[in-house]
Design a protein around this motif. Structure first.
Motif: not given
Ligand code: NAP
Length: 325
Positions: A160-167
């Protein structure tokens, strides 16, 4: 202060004790935090069990790296205006004996991250280890602006953290989940696209979404998923991975070399300080913007820390367990 500790490795029931210990004072450059919520991650339970290479580095350990609370004392050299500040805390017990499973914990000043009003403690208490790992998986090898990244374990804490950071960092983010039913949830969690790793046609689907290949993968199961990345990575792409999965297949050196793949193995206890600090800033901003949120946690009293550790060891809880000192 009231605290939980262990003095030897073993099952929670055999080694965890709850009682009174002296309240710590902050050394120069440190702050003391009155802990409101202390997170129980699986790496905390592995350290307590003594598995995955963990050893007793100190004769007594107060467990848990992550937590949240209010700064109530500062050491020499720390800005006194921090007194009373709400904070989330990371890596409190990394290379140190005393973590957050206590009424008070002491950490180096930068490891207590200011938390704006309105973000509840239980949303951030477990942010540190998974959030910082997810951040580094996306940004540890440079900018992702205009790139396509794949995030596996996209509904897990790191994912979830990767999704948010990537976006937020300007990438097109493809979430890779393991059940068709999770696709909609991954889109709701912030992915631009979501694919099912178990579908049997995942590589084809990823290449439809990224015809030139994927630039970066943030992967929770390196050995299990490697074959998919060999098919879908662009030349010079990067796999950033923080767990291995179950497969014991040998590393396909030649296939990785032909594509000039960078494989970045991530160990959160040993990230550079500046990477941790940058992650802390970005993650706090993502939380405040509503771009990052986690499912509800199971909460236990500090006195019930044995039950909390046993719950955190169950796959179903996904490590979303906290204790409240
Ligand atoms: N190296 C480090 O520094 C570091 C830091 C933090 C965490 N970790 C480790 O990373 C792992 C994930 O942590 P987490 O906090 O995100 O756990 P989590 O919240 O339990 O989430 C795990 C996620 O991984 C998915 N998953 C599991 N095996 C998979 C596989 N073979 N292929 C694709 N997806 C798979 C799960 O999917 P399902 O829903 O399908 O089960 C779930 O979405 C844990 O083993 C943790 O100990 C390592």
């Amino acid at each position: 202060m009231r605290a939980a500790w262990y003095e030897r490795n073993g099952p929670a029931r055999d080694v965890l004790t709850v009682g009174e210990l002296p309240t710590p004072s902050p050394a120069p450059g440190e702050v003391r935090v009155r802990v409101a919520v202390s997170a129980v991650h699986r790496c905390d339970t592995r350290k307590r069990r003594g598995t995955s290479g963990s050893v007793m580095r100190f004769p007594r350990i107060i467990p848990h790296d992550d937590g949240a609370g209010v700064i109530d004392a500062v050491g020499r050299g720390v800005d006194a205006r921090r007194l009373g500040q709400r904070v989330w805390v990371y890596l409190a017990q990394s290379y140190r004996p005393f973590g957050t499973a206590a009424e008070y914990t002491v950490v180096p000043d930068p490891q207590a991250v200011a938390l704006p009003a309105g973000v509840p403690f239980d949303q951030v208490a477990g942010l540190g280890r998974p959030g910082i790992t997810g951040h580094r998986a996306i940004l540890g090898d440079g900018t992702v602006v205009g790139q396509t990244v794949v995030v596996t374990g996209a509904l897990g804490s790191v994912g979830r953290s990767s999704l948010a950071v990537g976006r937020r960092a300007g990438a097109t983010v493809i979430a890779a989940v393991r059940q068709d039913a999770q696709v909609a949830r991954a889109l709701a969690a912030g992915a631009h696209h979501a694919v099912d790793l178990a579908s049997g046609r995942v590589a084809r689907r990823i290449l439809e979404l990224a015809p030139g290949g994927v630039h970066r993968v943030a992967d929770c199961a390196f050995a299990d998923n490697l074959a998919t990345w060999l098919e879908t990575l662009a030349y010079g792409g990067t796999i950033a991975t923080y767990a291995n999965g179950r497969s014991r297949a040998p590393v396909p050196f030649r296939s990785l070399a032909v594509k000039n793949v960078t494989v970045h193995f991530l160990g959160n206890d040993d990230f550079p300080d500046d990477a941790n600090h940058a992650a802390a800033v970005d993650l706090t901003a993502a939380l405040c913007a509503g771009d990052l949120c986690f499912p509800k946690v199971r909460s236990f009293a500090l006195d019930d820390i044995v039950e909390a550790h046993e719950a955190a060891e169950q796959p179903a809880t996904r490590g979303r367990v906290v204790v409240t000192p």
